[in-house]
Design an enzyme around this catalytic site. Sequence first.
Site, PDB file in Angstrom:
ATOM      1  N   ASP A   1      14.292  -1.231 -18.164  1.00 48.99           N
ATOM      2  CA  ASP A   1      14.200  -2.609 -17.684  1.00 48.99           C
ATOM      3  C   ASP A   1      14.534  -3.617 -18.789  1.00 48.99           C
ATOM      4  OD1 ASP A   1      13.325  -4.403 -15.541  1.00 48.99           O
ATOM      5  OD2 ASP A   1      11.674  -4.933 -16.889  1.00 48.99           O
TER       6      ASP A   1
ATOM      7  N   HIS B   1      16.351  -3.745  -5.864  1.00 54.82           N
ATOM      8  CA  HIS B   1      15.108  -4.507  -5.657  1.00 54.82           C
ATOM      9  C   HIS B   1      15.192  -5.951  -6.166  1.00 54.82           C
ATOM     10  CE1 HIS B   1      15.049  -3.236  -9.759  1.00 54.82           C
ATOM     11  NE2 HIS B   1      14.020  -4.033 -10.012  1.00 54.82           N
ATOM     12  N   ASP B   2      16.247  -6.302  -6.877  1.00 56.42           N
ATOM     13  CA  ASP B   2      16.389  -7.683  -7.356  1.00 56.42           C
ATOM     14  C   ASP B   2      17.410  -8.491  -6.563  1.00 56.42           C
ATOM     15  OD1 ASP B   2      14.555  -7.392  -9.408  1.00 56.42           O
ATOM     16  OD2 ASP B   2      16.056  -7.032 -10.957  1.00 56.42           O
TER      17      ASP B   2
ATOM     18  N   ARG C   1      15.418   4.575 -16.183  1.00 52.00           N
ATOM     19  CA  ARG C   1      16.135   3.311 -16.008  1.00 52.00           C
ATOM     20  C   ARG C   1      15.355   2.343 -16.880  1.00 52.00           C
ATOM     21  NH1 ARG C   1      14.490  -2.042 -14.404  1.00 52.00           N
ATOM     22  NH2 ARG C   1      16.207  -3.070 -13.362  1.00 52.00           N
TER      23      ARG C   1
ATOM     24  N   ASP D   1       2.620   4.528  -1.601  1.00 50.07           N
ATOM     25  CA  ASP D   1       2.183   5.334  -2.756  1.00 50.07           C
ATOM     26  C   ASP D   1       3.007   6.606  -2.855  1.00 50.07           C
ATOM     27  OD1 ASP D   1       1.092   7.239  -0.935  1.00 50.07           O
ATOM     28  OD2 ASP D   1      -0.579   5.861  -0.609  1.00 50.07           O
TER      29      ASP D   1
ATOM     30  N   HIS E   1       8.626  -5.906 -22.441  1.00 51.96           N
ATOM     31  CA  HIS E   1       7.316  -6.565 -22.494  1.00 51.96           C
ATOM     32  C   HIS E   1       6.257  -5.611 -21.972  1.00 51.96           C
ATOM     33  CE1 HIS E   1       9.468  -7.477 -18.706  1.00 51.96           C
ATOM     34  NE2 HIS E   1       8.342  -7.030 -18.160  1.00 51.96           N
TER      35      HIS E   1
ATOM     36  N   GLU F   1      19.327  -1.504 -17.903  1.00 51.99           N
ATOM     37  CA  GLU F   1      19.597  -2.704 -17.109  1.00 51.99           C
ATOM     38  C   GLU F   1      20.251  -3.725 -18.048  1.00 51.99           C
ATOM     39  OE1 GLU F   1      17.522  -6.112 -14.312  1.00 51.99           O
ATOM     40  OE2 GLU F   1      16.584  -5.494 -16.180  1.00 51.99           O
TER      41      GLU F   1
ATOM     42  N   ARG G   1      12.898  -6.754  -0.422  1.00 51.14           N
ATOM     43  CA  ARG G   1      11.788  -5.803  -0.558  1.00 51.14           C
ATOM     44  C   ARG G   1      10.955  -5.638   0.703  1.00 51.14           C
ATOM     45  NH1 ARG G   1       9.842  -7.829  -6.637  1.00 51.14           N
ATOM     46  NH2 ARG G   1      11.909  -7.624  -7.599  1.00 51.14           N
TER      47      ARG G   1
ATOM     48  N   GLY H   1       0.772  -1.242   0.000  1.00 48.41           N
ATOM     49  CA  GLY H   1       0.000   0.000   0.000  1.00 48.41           C
ATOM     50  C   GLY H   1       0.800   1.286   0.000  1.00 48.41           C
TER      51      GLY H   1
HETATM   52  C1  ARE Z   1       8.246 -12.870  -9.658  1.00 49.02           C
HETATM   53  C2  ARE Z   1       8.731 -13.422  -8.320  1.00 49.02           C
HETATM   54  C3  ARE Z   1       9.881 -14.414  -8.533  1.00 49.02           C
HETATM   55  C4  ARE Z   1       9.433 -15.500  -9.495  1.00 49.02           C
HETATM   56  C5  ARE Z   1       8.970 -14.856 -10.800  1.00 49.02           C
HETATM   57  C6  ARE Z   1       8.483 -15.869 -11.825  1.00 49.02           C
HETATM   58  O1  ARE Z   1       9.214 -12.338  -7.504  1.00 49.02           O
HETATM   59  O2  ARE Z   1      10.266 -14.956  -7.276  1.00 49.02           O
HETATM   60  O3  ARE Z   1      10.550 -16.352  -9.769  1.00 49.02           O
HETATM   61  O4  ARE Z   1       7.908 -13.941 -10.515  1.00 49.02           O
HETATM   62  O5  ARE Z   1       7.201 -16.302 -11.552  1.00 49.02           O
HETATM   63  C7  ARE Z   1       9.591  -8.388 -12.076  1.00 49.02           C
HETATM   64  C8  ARE Z   1       9.366  -8.432 -10.581  1.00 49.02           C
HETATM   65  C9  ARE Z   1       9.691  -9.810 -10.022  1.00 49.02           C
HETATM   66  C10 ARE Z   1       8.882 -10.861 -10.771  1.00 49.02           C
HETATM   67  C11 ARE Z   1       9.241 -10.757 -12.248  1.00 49.02           C
HETATM   68  C12 ARE Z   1       8.465 -11.765 -13.096  1.00 49.02           C
HETATM   69  O6  ARE Z   1      10.166  -7.454  -9.954  1.00 49.02           O
HETATM   70  O7  ARE Z   1       9.367  -9.859  -8.642  1.00 49.02           O
HETATM   71  O8  ARE Z   1       9.279 -12.135 -10.272  1.00 49.02           O
HETATM   72  O9  ARE Z   1       8.906  -9.443 -12.708  1.00 49.02           O
HETATM   73  O10 ARE Z   1       7.122 -11.513 -12.995  1.00 49.02           O
HETATM   74  C13 ARE Z   1      16.974 -11.533 -15.233  1.00 49.02           C
HETATM   75  C14 ARE Z   1      16.718 -10.460 -16.291  1.00 49.02           C
HETATM   76  C15 ARE Z   1      16.640  -9.079 -15.667  1.00 49.02           C
HETATM   77  C16 ARE Z   1      15.566  -9.039 -14.580  1.00 49.02           C
HETATM   78  C17 ARE Z   1      15.928 -10.131 -13.570  1.00 49.02           C
HETATM   79  C18 ARE Z   1      14.882 -10.224 -12.502  1.00 49.02           C
HETATM   80  O11 ARE Z   1      17.733 -10.532 -17.264  1.00 49.02           O
HETATM   81  O12 ARE Z   1      16.305  -8.154 -16.682  1.00 49.02           O
HETATM   82  O13 ARE Z   1      16.018 -11.411 -14.201  1.00 49.02           O
HETATM   83  N1  ARE Z   1      15.403  -7.714 -13.961  1.00 49.02           N
HETATM   84  C19 ARE Z   1      14.252  -6.826 -14.284  1.00 49.02           C
HETATM   85  C20 ARE Z   1      13.711  -6.093 -13.059  1.00 49.02           C
HETATM   86  C21 ARE Z   1      12.889  -7.055 -12.230  1.00 49.02           C
HETATM   87  C22 ARE Z   1      11.625  -7.392 -12.999  1.00 49.02           C
HETATM   88  C23 ARE Z   1      11.901  -7.712 -14.411  1.00 49.02           C
HETATM   89  C24 ARE Z   1      13.135  -7.502 -14.972  1.00 49.02           C
HETATM   90  C25 ARE Z   1      10.774  -8.091 -15.275  1.00 49.02           C
HETATM   91  O14 ARE Z   1      14.730  -5.447 -12.370  1.00 49.02           O
HETATM   92  O15 ARE Z   1      12.529  -6.536 -10.970  1.00 49.02           O
HETATM   93  O16 ARE Z   1      10.971  -8.519 -12.346  1.00 49.02           O
HETATM   94  O17 ARE Z   1      10.178  -6.880 -15.714  1.00 49.02           O
HETATM   95  C26 ARE Z   1      21.419 -13.888 -13.597  1.00 49.02           C
HETATM   96  C27 ARE Z   1      21.082 -13.790 -15.086  1.00 49.02           C
HETATM   97  C28 ARE Z   1      20.229 -12.577 -15.353  1.00 49.02           C
HETATM   98  C29 ARE Z   1      18.998 -12.611 -14.477  1.00 49.02           C
HETATM   99  C30 ARE Z   1      19.415 -12.680 -12.997  1.00 49.02           C
HETATM  100  C31 ARE Z   1      18.199 -12.813 -12.102  1.00 49.02           C
HETATM  101  O18 ARE Z   1      22.296 -12.846 -13.235  1.00 49.02           O
HETATM  102  O19 ARE Z   1      22.265 -13.686 -15.841  1.00 49.02           O
HETATM  103  O20 ARE Z   1      19.809 -12.531 -16.721  1.00 49.02           O
HETATM  104  O21 ARE Z   1      18.261 -11.397 -14.687  1.00 49.02           O
HETATM  105  O22 ARE Z   1      20.256 -13.811 -12.793  1.00 49.02           O
HETATM  106  O23 ARE Z   1      18.434 -12.239 -10.882  1.00 49.02           O
END
Ligand code: ARE
Length: 528
Positions: free
Chosen positions: A310, A400-401, A308, A136, A209, A336, A451, A134
Site C-alpha cells: 500500500d 477498491h479505490d 500488495r 470475514d 503508516h 501500489e 465497495r 461483517g
Molecule cells: C476514507 C474515506 C474517504 C475520505 C478519507 C479521508 O473513504 O472518502 O476522503 O477517508 O478522511 C484507506 C481506505 C479509505 C480511507 C483512507 C483514509 O481504503 O477508504 O478513506 O484509507 O483513511 C492516493 C494514494 C494512494 C491511496 C489512494 C486512496 O496515493 O496510495 O489515495 N491508495 C491506498 C489504498 C486505499 C487506502 C490507502 C491507500 C491508505 O488503496 O484504499 O485508503 O492506506 C490521484 C492521485 C493519487 C491518489 C488518488 C486517489 O490519482 O494522484 O495519489 O491516491 O488520486 O484516488
Amino acid sequence: KGPGKLFHRPSATYLYSFAGRTHILLRADHGLVEKATVVLGNESLAMRRKAIDELFEYFEAVLPEKSEIEYHFEIRRKDGGVEILGPFNAKPYELEAPEWVFSRVFYQIMPDRFEKGFPEEPKGEAFRGEQFHGGDLVGIIKRLRHLKEIGVNALYLTPIFESMTYHRYDITDYFHVDRKLGGDEVFSKLVQELKKRDIRLIIDGVFHHTSFFHPYFQDVVQNGENSRYRDFYRVTGFPVVPKEFLDVLNSDLPWTEKYRKLREYKWNYESFFSVWAMSRLNHENPEVVDFVREVMRYWLERGADGWRLDVAHGVPPGLWRKVRKALPKDAYLVGEVMDDARLWLFDAFHGTMNYPLYDLILRFFVRNEITAEEFLNGLELLSAYLGPAEYAMYNFLDNHDTERFLDLVGDKRKYLCALAFLMTYKGIPSIFYGDEIGLRGQLDGSLSAGRTPMVWNPEEWDTEILETTKRLIELRRRSKALQLGEFVPVKFKGRTMVYERVFGNERVRVEIKYSKKPKDCTFQVRVL
Ligand code: ARE
C-alpha cells in the site's frame, strides 16, 4: 539544428529476453528516422515503429531468444543520410519474477464486504462512524466454490490484520489477523483450503503508516521524546497531540462526533493524506526496515504467496530493495505505485498496480477521448517504458479505490469488451469481487464508490456477464499465448482493434469492435 539523436543502451527496457524471445528497442528524436534496422552477424532485421510521444519515436525488433548478442543499428535518416549505432555486445536482461504468477487471474476481495461466516451481527459502529458489514474469512472459505466456478486462481485480499476500521488500512497489530475476521486460526484454515484448490494468495501490506492506535505510536503519544519508538515515526514536535485531543478521544461521544471534533486540532506528525489516524512511519530508520521485513517474512512463512504494498510510492524504493533480498524468490510483490513506476520496478517490485494502463482504458472505453490508433500508441509507449515488467503488472478495470467499471460505462456490452481486452492483454488480469455478476456501486467519485456488499442471491446476478467472464478467464488460463505471448497489433482504426498474441506456434486473434452505441459493441477471441 543538428540531425537529431539516436539512443540505445543494453539495459532492462532496451534489451531483454522474455518467454523465449529477445526484444531490442531503439529510441530516436522525432522525425529523424526513415527506416531502422538491427544487424546481428549476417542477419538484418527491420525494426517496427512501435510508439511515439512528444519527443521521441521508439522502434522494436523481436527475435528468438539469445543468451548473448552482438549487434548494431543501421539507420536511414529522413534527410537521406545513413547512420550506424553500435556495435553493442550484451546479455539481454531477464525479468526475475515468480513463474507461477503468469498463469494467474486474480480475484480481489475486501473481506468486510464479501460474505459473513459468523452468524452474529457485526457489533456497533466502526471507528469514524463507518459501518462494518461483517464479512470475514470464514465467509470467504464458504464461498471458495464460487471462485472455483468462475475460474480465478489467485486471490488478493485487502488488509486483514487487527484494525478499528472496516477497510483495515490502519493497522494496530501486524502479527495477528483481525479477530473479527476469524483471527490467525481461520487464516491458516483459509491458506489450507486455497492450497487444496491451487488458488494463490496475496495480502495487503500497509507500511507507509500504522494506525494512530498501534502500540508503537501510542507509546510516542504517551511518552513523547522519551519514547522508545519516537524515531519510528515522522514526528515534527512534542507532544504529538495536545491534551484536549486526548480528552475528546477518551470521551463518551459517538465516533462520528468525536471524529469531527478531533479534526480541529493540530497534531505534530506526518500522516497519510492528513488523516490523523494514519501516522506515517519513518522509513529512514533501519529498525523500521527490519520491522517491514519481519512482518513480510512472517506471513509468507504462514502461507501467503505475495504482497500488495500500500502507498508504495510513499516509501523510498531503497527500502523495498533491501526487504526483497531477504524474502523467498517466489513471493510476488506488487507495489501500489500510481504513476512513474520505473524506480520501483525490476529490483523492488515484480509489478505495480497498472494505473497508467487503467487511465488509457478509461480514455478509450469510458470517455471516448481517444481513437483505437491513439489507444495502441498509448499501449506501446507503456510497453517501451515498462519493458519486460509489463508481463508481471497487476492489471485491473476497477478495484477498491475506484468506481466500478460497469457503472462507468453504464452498459454490459461495453463492460465485456473492456474485460475481453484485459483478459487478452499483457500483464496479470484481475477482477474485483462482484464484477463477475454485474454488481453495481455508486458514481460519486469517492474511495468507497465500488465497495458494495456482494450479492449472493443468484436471481439478482447478470448471467450474461457471469458466463462471459467465465469463458474469458478460461481462455486466458488455457492459453500460453495470452499469458506470455508477444503482442502483435493487426489493425487499430477508429473504434476497432484487432491484435494477436503469439507464443511459439500458438496464436490467438482478438477483435474488439467498440462503439458509443452499446448494441454495436462486440468482441471475438479466436485461437488460430
Ligand atoms: C476514507 C474515506 C474517504 C475520505 C478519507 C479521508 O473513504 O472518502 O476522503 O477517508 O478522511 C484507506 C481506505 C479509505 C480511507 C483512507 C483514509 O481504503 O477508504 O478513506 O484509507 O483513511 C492516493 C494514494 C494512494 C491511496 C489512494 C486512496 O496515493 O496510495 O489515495 N491508495 C491506498 C489504498 C486505499 C487506502 C490507502 C491507500 C491508505 O488503496 O484504499 O485508503 O492506506 C490521484 C492521485 C493519487 C491518489 C488518488 C486517489 O490519482 O494522484 O495519489 O491516491 O488520486 O484516488
